[in-house]
Motif scaffolding. Structure first.
Motif, PDB file in Angstrom:
ATOM      1  N   ARG A  86       0.833  -1.206   0.000  1.00  0.00           N
ATOM      2  CA  ARG A  86       0.000   0.000   0.000  1.00  0.00           C
ATOM      3  C   ARG A  86       0.868   1.257   0.000  1.00  0.00           C
ATOM      4  N   LEU A  87       1.961   1.221   0.744  1.00  0.00           N
ATOM      5  CA  LEU A  87       2.885   2.360   0.738  1.00  0.00           C
ATOM      6  C   LEU A  87       3.514   2.535  -0.633  1.00  0.00           C
ATOM      7  N   ALA A  88       3.828   1.438  -1.299  1.00  0.00           N
ATOM      8  CA  ALA A  88       4.431   1.525  -2.632  1.00  0.00           C
ATOM      9  C   ALA A  88       3.445   2.127  -3.629  1.00  0.00           C
ATOM     10  N   THR A  89       2.167   1.777  -3.534  1.00  0.00           N
ATOM     11  CA  THR A  89       1.197   2.361  -4.462  1.00  0.00           C
ATOM     12  C   THR A  89       0.972   3.835  -4.152  1.00  0.00           C
ATOM     13  N   ALA A  90       1.030   4.198  -2.871  1.00  0.00           N
ATOM     14  CA  ALA A  90       0.925   5.619  -2.514  1.00  0.00           C
ATOM     15  C   ALA A  90       2.122   6.388  -3.063  1.00  0.00           C
ATOM     16  N   ARG A  91       3.286   5.781  -2.981  1.00  0.00           N
ATOM     17  CA  ARG A  91       4.474   6.430  -3.540  1.00  0.00           C
ATOM     18  C   ARG A  91       4.339   6.587  -5.053  1.00  0.00           C
ATOM     19  N   SER A  92       3.783   5.585  -5.721  1.00  0.00           N
ATOM     20  CA  SER A  92       3.561   5.683  -7.168  1.00  0.00           C
ATOM     21  C   SER A  92       2.648   6.855  -7.492  1.00  0.00           C
ATOM     22  N   TYR A  93       1.633   7.056  -6.659  1.00  0.00           N
ATOM     23  CA  TYR A  93       0.722   8.187  -6.836  1.00  0.00           C
ATOM     24  C   TYR A  93       1.495   9.500  -6.741  1.00  0.00           C
ATOM     25  N   LEU A  94       2.351   9.623  -5.728  1.00  0.00           N
ATOM     26  CA  LEU A  94       3.152  10.837  -5.579  1.00  0.00           C
ATOM     27  C   LEU A  94       4.137  11.001  -6.731  1.00  0.00           C
ATOM     28  N   ASP A  95       4.721   9.895  -7.193  1.00  0.00           N
ATOM     29  CA  ASP A  95       5.631   9.958  -8.336  1.00  0.00           C
ATOM     30  C   ASP A  95       4.902  10.454  -9.581  1.00  0.00           C
ATOM     31  N   GLU A  96       3.666  10.014  -9.753  1.00  0.00           N
ATOM     32  CA  GLU A  96       2.880  10.444 -10.909  1.00  0.00           C
ATOM     33  C   GLU A  96       2.582  11.936 -10.841  1.00  0.00           C
ATOM     34  N   ILE A  97       2.217  12.408  -9.666  1.00  0.00           N
ATOM     35  CA  ILE A  97       1.967  13.845  -9.498  1.00  0.00           C
ATOM     36  C   ILE A  97       3.248  14.633  -9.726  1.00  0.00           C
ATOM     37  N   SER A  98       4.353  14.136  -9.233  1.00  0.00           N
ATOM     38  CA  SER A  98       5.637  14.801  -9.429  1.00  0.00           C
ATOM     39  C   SER A  98       5.977  14.906 -10.911  1.00  0.00           C
ATOM     40  N   ALA A  99       5.732  13.833 -11.645  1.00  0.00           N
ATOM     41  CA  ALA A  99       6.005  13.848 -13.090  1.00  0.00           C
ATOM     42  C   ALA A  99       5.108  14.867 -13.794  1.00  0.00           C
ATOM     43  N   GLN A 100       3.864  14.988 -13.352  1.00  0.00           N
ATOM     44  CA  GLN A 100       2.968  15.980 -13.947  1.00  0.00           C
ATOM     45  C   GLN A 100       3.483  17.385 -13.689  1.00  0.00           C
ATOM     46  N   TRP A 101       3.974  17.650 -12.485  1.00  0.00           N
ATOM     47  CA  TRP A 101       4.549  18.955 -12.171  1.00  0.00           C
ATOM     48  C   TRP A 101       5.785  19.212 -13.021  1.00  0.00           C
ATOM     49  N   ASP A 102       6.620  18.189 -13.186  1.00  0.00           N
ATOM     50  CA  ASP A 102       7.810  18.335 -14.026  1.00  0.00           C
ATOM     51  C   ASP A 102       7.419  18.676 -15.463  1.00  0.00           C
ATOM     52  N   ASP A 103       6.391  17.998 -15.986  1.00  0.00           N
ATOM     53  CA  ASP A 103       5.908  18.269 -17.340  1.00  0.00           C
ATOM     54  C   ASP A 103       5.388  19.701 -17.461  1.00  0.00           C
ATOM     55  N   ALA A 104       4.638  20.139 -16.452  1.00  0.00           N
ATOM     56  CA  ALA A 104       4.095  21.501 -16.474  1.00  0.00           C
ATOM     57  C   ALA A 104       5.218  22.537 -16.415  1.00  0.00           C
ATOM     58  N   ALA A 105       6.216  22.282 -15.583  1.00  0.00           N
ATOM     59  CA  ALA A 105       7.351  23.208 -15.485  1.00  0.00           C
ATOM     60  C   ALA A 105       8.116  23.256 -16.803  1.00  0.00           C
ATOM     61  N   GLU A 106       8.255  22.121 -17.441  1.00  0.00           N
ATOM     62  CA  GLU A 106       8.947  22.077 -18.738  1.00  0.00           C
ATOM     63  C   GLU A 106       8.157  22.846 -19.801  1.00  0.00           C
ATOM     64  N   ARG A 107       6.835  22.702 -19.806  1.00  0.00           N
ATOM     65  CA  ARG A 107       6.010  23.449 -20.765  1.00  0.00           C
ATOM     66  C   ARG A 107       6.131  24.945 -20.512  1.00  0.00           C
ATOM     67  N   LEU A 108       6.133  25.344 -19.249  1.00  0.00           N
ATOM     68  CA  LEU A 108       6.284  26.757 -18.905  1.00  0.00           C
ATOM     69  C   LEU A 108       7.649  27.273 -19.344  1.00  0.00           C
ATOM     70  N   ARG A 109       8.711  26.499 -19.081  1.00  0.00           N
ATOM     71  CA  ARG A 109      10.046  26.902 -19.491  1.00  0.00           C
ATOM     72  C   ARG A 109      10.106  27.081 -21.002  1.00  0.00           C
ATOM     73  N   ALA A 110       9.561  26.124 -21.747  1.00  0.00           N
ATOM     74  CA  ALA A 110       9.571  26.204 -23.223  1.00  0.00           C
ATOM     75  C   ALA A 110       8.790  27.425 -23.693  1.00  0.00           C
ATOM     76  N   PHE A 111       7.665  27.714 -23.063  1.00  0.00           N
ATOM     77  CA  PHE A 111       6.852  28.875 -23.425  1.00  0.00           C
ATOM     78  C   PHE A 111       7.626  30.167 -23.205  1.00  0.00           C
ATOM     79  N   VAL A 112       8.248  30.268 -22.037  1.00  0.00           N
ATOM     80  CA  VAL A 112       8.974  31.502 -21.677  1.00  0.00           C
ATOM     81  C   VAL A 112      10.174  31.685 -22.604  1.00  0.00           C
ATOM     82  N   GLU A 113      10.886  30.613 -22.902  1.00  0.00           N
ATOM     83  CA  GLU A 113      12.071  30.723 -23.756  1.00  0.00           C
ATOM     84  C   GLU A 113      11.711  31.010 -25.205  1.00  0.00           C
ATOM     85  N   ASN A 114      10.544  30.607 -25.661  1.00  0.00           N
ATOM     86  CA  ASN A 114      10.144  30.824 -27.034  1.00  0.00           C
ATOM     87  C   ASN A 114       9.443  32.163 -27.239  1.00  0.00           C
ATOM     88  N   ASP A 115       9.247  32.903 -26.212  1.00  0.00           N
ATOM     89  CA  ASP A 115       8.601  34.211 -26.332  1.00  0.00           C
ATOM     90  C   ASP A 115       9.563  35.289 -26.710  1.00  0.00           C
TER      91      ASP A 115
END
Length: 115
Positions: A86-115
């Motif tokens: 159960r702890l491992a699946t909870a960690r997977s949930y947090l890892d998934e959220i972390s990856a989503q944040w990383d993706d969002a930060a990367e999209r923001l970085r690309a947007f800012v650099e391309n402006d």
């Protein structure tokens, strides 16, 4: 959450009780002790907490309801242990959220650099 990532991760309705249970300082402390020391009796878990055995029992039941701990009988004592799956699946949930944040930060970085 995308279903393409980490199918082992908790679904939102499964994650809420897990993180609600961990949101209490006493329960989080119990999880920490069980993680560091392995399976323990209520008597051992109560030592040094400033919390009664009855209160520790209630907290353990809350963690058990969330699937984070399990109990078993050893002689006359009930011994509590972490449910590592159960702890491992909870960690997977947090890892998934972390990856989503990383993706969002990367999209923001690309947007800012391309402006």
């Amino acid at each position: 959450m995308s279903s393409s990532r980490g199918s082992a991760a908790l679904k939102l309705d499964e994650a809420v009780p897990v993180f609600a249970a961990l949101g209490d300082a006493t329960r989080l402390g119990l999880v920490g002790r069980l993680s560091a020391e392995g399976p323990l009796s209520i008597t051992r878990l109560s030592e040094g907490t400033g919390v009664t055995r009855q209160a520790v029992t209630r907290h353990l039941h809350a963690l058990g309801d969330a699937g984070l701990v399990r109990d078993s009988r050893r002689g006359r004592e009930r011994v509590w242990a972490l449910n590592l799956e159960r702890l491992a699946t909870a960690r997977s949930y947090l890892d998934e959220i972390s990856a989503q944040w990383d993706d969002a930060a990367e999209r923001l970085r690309a947007f800012v650099e391309n402006d």
